[in-house]
Structure formats: C-alpha cells, structure tokens
Motif scaffolding. Structure first.
Motif: not given
Length: 151
Positions: A30-34
């Motif tokens: 449940d992470a955000t990709v940059h």
C-alpha cells in the motif's frame, strides 16, 4: 515496510521492467510510487554553438522525460497504486539521490542496462552510483526482468 517507492525512468525497456516491480511492491505494501525522469544536464546543449536555439534542443528531451513518467502514472492507475510524477534537470545519479532524500524514499527500484567491461568503465553506471550512495535500499532489475541485486 515500504510507504514511498522511487522508480527513476527514462522510458527504456529496462526502466519499464523496473516500473512493473515498483508497482507490484507498492501494491503489496500500500505504498506510493514516485516516478522520476531526469533530463541529463549534459544533454542540454551547454556546448552548443551560440546560433543554435537551446530551447529547441531541450524540448524533445523534456517531452521524452514527461512521456516516461506518464507511462508510470498509467501503470499505477491500472494497478490502483498512487503515483507522484516528477521531471527534473540535472546530473542524473545526483538528482535521483537528492529526490530520494527530499521525499524520504524507503526503496528505489531501477533498471540496469547490462553494460560491462569498457563501456561500463567509460560511461559509468547511474544505477551503480545510486546503489553505492543511496541511504535507501535499491532493487535493481536486469534487462531480462530478473532482479539483479538488493542493496
């Protein structure tokens, strides 16, 4: 374990393979990709004759960088993973490292181009420089899509 994952991309096939890994890990945690694409300052026509329009030289480089991060955004949307897109200009490895620090990145996922021998020695390796200097773990993806090393 991971909340912020950085995937530097130039839009190449190898970078696209790394995007797949980054999106998969982000989905798992449940992470955000940059998504970051760096326009190499060395490619901006700094040694170009004065009668050449440098902005005309920069435009396609910036467009290619934007296209690369847009592809990551689409991959994230398809997997329902949030993606933050950024295009920067600078020395590629330094810009990646600075971005990772500024955004408190937990993991960097990036492709390698598989160079070896003289071409690697002469050209250097952006990925190798990031692996050596990053305070975050770096997952590298080889041209054939296999994970090459965890740092």
């Amino acid at each position: 374990m991971y909340s912020t994952i950085l995937v530097p991309t130039d839009g190449s096939e190898t970078a696209t393979r790394a995007v797949d890994y980054a999106v998969d890990v982000a989905d798992t945690y449940d992470a955000t990709v940059h998504a970051l694409s760096v326009v190499d300052a060395g490619d901006l026509g700094l040694r170009t004759p004065p009668d050449v329009d440098v902005e005309e030289l920069r435009r396609p480089l910036r467009e290619r960088a934007q296209s690369a991060v847009d592809a990551v955004v689409r991959a994230g949307e398809a997997a329902d993973v949030p993606v933050v897109a950024a295009v920067r200009v600078g020395v590629v490895h330094r810009t990646i490292l600075d971005y990772a620090e500024e955004n408190e990145v937990d993991l960097v996922v990036m492709g390698t181009h598989g160079r070896s021998g003289l071409s690697r020695a002469l050209l250097g390796s952006v990925t190798e420089q990031v692996v050596r200097e990053s305070s975050a773990p770096v997952l590298t993806v080889a041209p054939d899509g296999r994970r090459e090393q965890d740092a």
